[in-house]
Design a protein around this motif. Structure first.
Motif, PDB file in Angstrom:
ATOM      1  N   UNK A  84       0.831  -1.205   0.000  1.00  0.00           N
ATOM      2  CA  UNK A  84       0.000   0.000   0.000  1.00  0.00           C
ATOM      3  C   UNK A  84       0.866   1.255   0.000  1.00  0.00           C
ATOM      4  N   UNK A  85       1.886   1.260   0.840  1.00  0.00           N
ATOM      5  CA  UNK A  85       2.795   2.403   0.906  1.00  0.00           C
ATOM      6  C   UNK A  85       3.531   2.594  -0.421  1.00  0.00           C
ATOM      7  N   UNK A  86       4.067   1.506  -0.975  1.00  0.00           N
ATOM      8  CA  UNK A  86       4.796   1.602  -2.244  1.00  0.00           C
ATOM      9  C   UNK A  86       3.875   2.045  -3.379  1.00  0.00           C
ATOM     10  N   UNK A  87       2.659   1.506  -3.417  1.00  0.00           N
ATOM     11  CA  UNK A  87       1.713   1.880  -4.467  1.00  0.00           C
ATOM     12  C   UNK A  87       1.366   3.361  -4.379  1.00  0.00           C
ATOM     13  N   UNK A  88       1.136   3.839  -3.161  1.00  0.00           N
ATOM     14  CA  UNK A  88       0.790   5.252  -2.965  1.00  0.00           C
ATOM     15  C   UNK A  88       1.925   6.151  -3.440  1.00  0.00           C
ATOM     16  N   UNK A  89       3.153   5.803  -3.051  1.00  0.00           N
ATOM     17  CA  UNK A  89       4.307   6.610  -3.476  1.00  0.00           C
ATOM     18  C   UNK A  89       4.496   6.548  -4.985  1.00  0.00           C
ATOM     19  N   UNK A  90       4.286   5.386  -5.581  1.00  0.00           N
ATOM     20  CA  UNK A  90       4.457   5.250  -7.031  1.00  0.00           C
ATOM     21  C   UNK A  90       3.399   6.054  -7.779  1.00  0.00           C
ATOM     22  N   UNK A  91       2.177   6.069  -7.280  1.00  0.00           N
ATOM     23  CA  UNK A  91       1.113   6.872  -7.909  1.00  0.00           C
ATOM     24  C   UNK A  91       1.505   8.345  -7.889  1.00  0.00           C
ATOM     25  N   UNK A  92       2.026   8.826  -6.769  1.00  0.00           N
ATOM     26  CA  UNK A  92       2.451  10.228  -6.681  1.00  0.00           C
ATOM     27  C   UNK A  92       3.590  10.515  -7.657  1.00  0.00           C
ATOM     28  N   UNK A  93       4.533   9.595  -7.754  1.00  0.00           N
ATOM     29  CA  UNK A  93       5.641   9.761  -8.694  1.00  0.00           C
ATOM     30  C   UNK A  93       5.138   9.801 -10.133  1.00  0.00           C
ATOM     31  N   UNK A  94       4.226   8.901 -10.477  1.00  0.00           N
ATOM     32  CA  UNK A  94       3.685   8.873 -11.836  1.00  0.00           C
ATOM     33  C   UNK A  94       2.875  10.131 -12.137  1.00  0.00           C
ATOM     34  N   UNK A  95       2.132  10.633 -11.151  1.00  0.00           N
ATOM     35  CA  UNK A  95       1.387  11.885 -11.349  1.00  0.00           C
ATOM     36  C   UNK A  95       2.343  13.042 -11.595  1.00  0.00           C
ATOM     37  N   UNK A  96       3.453  13.079 -10.860  1.00  0.00           N
ATOM     38  CA  UNK A  96       4.453  14.129 -11.055  1.00  0.00           C
ATOM     39  C   UNK A  96       5.072  14.020 -12.451  1.00  0.00           C
ATOM     40  N   UNK A  97       5.384  12.798 -12.858  1.00  0.00           N
ATOM     41  CA  UNK A  97       5.936  12.603 -14.199  1.00  0.00           C
ATOM     42  C   UNK A  97       4.928  13.019 -15.266  1.00  0.00           C
ATOM     43  N   UNK A  98       3.660  12.730 -15.021  1.00  0.00           N
ATOM     44  CA  UNK A  98       2.606  13.113 -15.966  1.00  0.00           C
ATOM     45  C   UNK A  98       2.543  14.634 -16.097  1.00  0.00           C
ATOM     46  N   UNK A  99       2.615  15.335 -14.957  1.00  0.00           N
ATOM     47  CA  UNK A  99       2.602  16.809 -14.998  1.00  0.00           C
ATOM     48  C   UNK A  99       3.815  17.321 -15.774  1.00  0.00           C
ATOM     49  N   UNK A 100       4.985  16.736 -15.532  1.00  0.00           N
ATOM     50  CA  UNK A 100       6.198  17.145 -16.244  1.00  0.00           C
ATOM     51  C   UNK A 100       6.068  16.903 -17.739  1.00  0.00           C
TER      52      UNK A 100
END
Length: 132
Positions: A84-100
């Motif tokens: 759950x922790x890893x998935x949450x962090x990965x979602x945030x990372x992917x959202x940041x990459x999407x914004x970039x």
């Protein structure tokens, strides 16, 4: 149910080399019958999770850590919390990459418009000079 290396290769669209690599990295644990590798349903499920994890950006080390937690005898509570922790962090990372990526597309689109306009101007000037 048992699967050969060829079965899993065809089903998941991965090379035999990839499956052997995952075995070398201790992600898959096929049984041996002579020189043949025999994969279990558990190996097949692990392969599915490995490929899903790679698709969403996890490293093989992270995937292995999560898979190894399945072997703990705590009713999978630890594994679920870590996942759950890893998935949450990965979602945030992917959202940041999407914004970039969206920002890069916007900037590149603006530059494309400017460069296209400059090219039209140059071509227009060249056509005018050729007509003279």
């Amino acid at each position: 149910m048992a699967f050969t290396i060829g079965d899993l290769s065809r089903e998941f669209g991965v090379s035999l080399r990839t499956l052997r690599f995952y075995e070398d990295r201790d992600l898959l644990h096929p049984k041996r019958q002579g020189t043949n590798r025999i994969y279990s349903r558990r190996d097949r499920a692990r392969l599915k999770l490995i490929l899903m994890g790679k698709k969403v950006g996890f490293s093989l080390t992270e995937i292995k850590e999560m898979l190894d937690l399945y072997d703990l005898k705590d009713g999978q509570a630890t594994q679920l919390k870590v996942a759950l922790d890893k998935f949450t962090r990965q979602i945030e990372l992917l959202k940041e990459q999407k914004r970039d990526i969206e920002k890069a597309i916007e900037e590149l689109s603006r530059t494309l418009t400017v460069v296209s306009g400059m090219l039209r101007d140059r071509e227009g000037e060249a056509a005018s000079q050729a007509a003279e």
